[in-house]
Design an enzyme around this catalytic site. Sequence first.
Site, PDB file in Angstrom:
ATOM      1  N   ARG A  58       0.414  -1.818  -0.386  1.00 61.73           N
ATOM      2  CA  ARG A  58      -0.143   0.128   0.236  1.00 61.73           C
ATOM      3  C   ARG A  58       0.522   1.312   0.036  1.00 61.73           C
ATOM      4  O   ARG A  58       0.916   1.855  -0.856  1.00 61.73           O
ATOM      5  CB  ARG A  58      -0.713  -0.008   1.070  1.00 61.73           C
ATOM      6  N   THR A  59       1.954   1.647   0.330  1.00 59.57           N
ATOM      7  CA  THR A  59       2.353   2.082   0.341  1.00 59.57           C
ATOM      8  C   THR A  59       3.535   2.882  -0.398  1.00 59.57           C
ATOM      9  O   THR A  59       3.076   3.857  -1.288  1.00 59.57           O
ATOM     10  CB  THR A  59       3.794   2.593   2.274  1.00 59.57           C
ATOM     11  N   LYS A  86      25.020  -6.943  -1.303  1.00 61.08           N
ATOM     12  CA  LYS A  86      26.371  -6.620  -1.631  1.00 61.08           C
ATOM     13  C   LYS A  86      27.053  -5.673  -0.974  1.00 61.08           C
ATOM     14  O   LYS A  86      28.468  -6.249  -0.397  1.00 61.08           O
ATOM     15  CB  LYS A  86      27.584  -6.482  -3.260  1.00 61.08           C
ATOM     16  N   ARG A 108      11.929   3.824   3.345  1.00 58.59           N
ATOM     17  CA  ARG A 108      11.210   3.014   3.921  1.00 58.59           C
ATOM     18  C   ARG A 108      11.699   2.133   4.789  1.00 58.59           C
ATOM     19  O   ARG A 108      13.103   1.577   4.111  1.00 58.59           O
ATOM     20  CB  ARG A 108       9.737   2.719   3.411  1.00 58.59           C
ATOM     21  N   HIS A 136       4.439   7.094  10.752  1.00 59.45           N
ATOM     22  CA  HIS A 136       4.262   6.757  10.019  1.00 59.45           C
ATOM     23  C   HIS A 136       4.041   8.523   9.010  1.00 59.45           C
ATOM     24  O   HIS A 136       2.578   8.744   9.828  1.00 59.45           O
ATOM     25  CB  HIS A 136       3.640   5.801   9.520  1.00 59.45           C
TER      26      HIS A 136
END
Length: 197
Positions: A58-59, A86, A108, A136
């Site tokens: 969703r985000t 890596k 995020r 958030h």
Amino acid sequence: MSLSSKDLLGIKGMSPEEIRLVLDTAASFKDVSERDIKKVPALRGKTVINLFYEPSTRTRTSFELAGKRLSADVLNISTTTSSVVKGETLLDTARNIEAMKCDVLILRHPCSGAPAFLASRLKSSVINAGDGFHEHPTVRPSIVPSSTSSRSGKSSERSRVVPWQLWATLPTVGWHARISTALRPWAPGSGSAALPR
């Protein structure tokens, strides 16, 4: 009025006027999502990178749609297919992305404070799409009741500001354009009443 910071890390530290600016601008863009053509040129020529260190549907999708609906060039980077596997650090990854002239980096990350860490080290605007235990900023409950009560006269805990609507603030984040000037041509009903002065 414009936001005082190039970054959008959360509502802590934002003035009531800045929060109102975000909510009023989001409200003016609600009608855009209901049009047949859901696109305005507010971010034409800007590059937005979604950098997600955690799985998200969703985000990430909301931010991607927001960028595209505002005419930005949007790239999604999954860390599972990047040099992070890596051993590349968060800062090195962000600096490599910034070297490609991105305007906005949406992050995020599972570690609290990661967006603030990058914001203090990058020229690009950084938007917090969620970081560990911190807020958030696009769906914080304290924003929600004020956004719904200002439109309907009553508060609803289940309603929330759609993240892509908050993207309407991006012309003020990092570029410090006056929102009333930058967005007026695309606001519903000519926009003068919908946008703050």
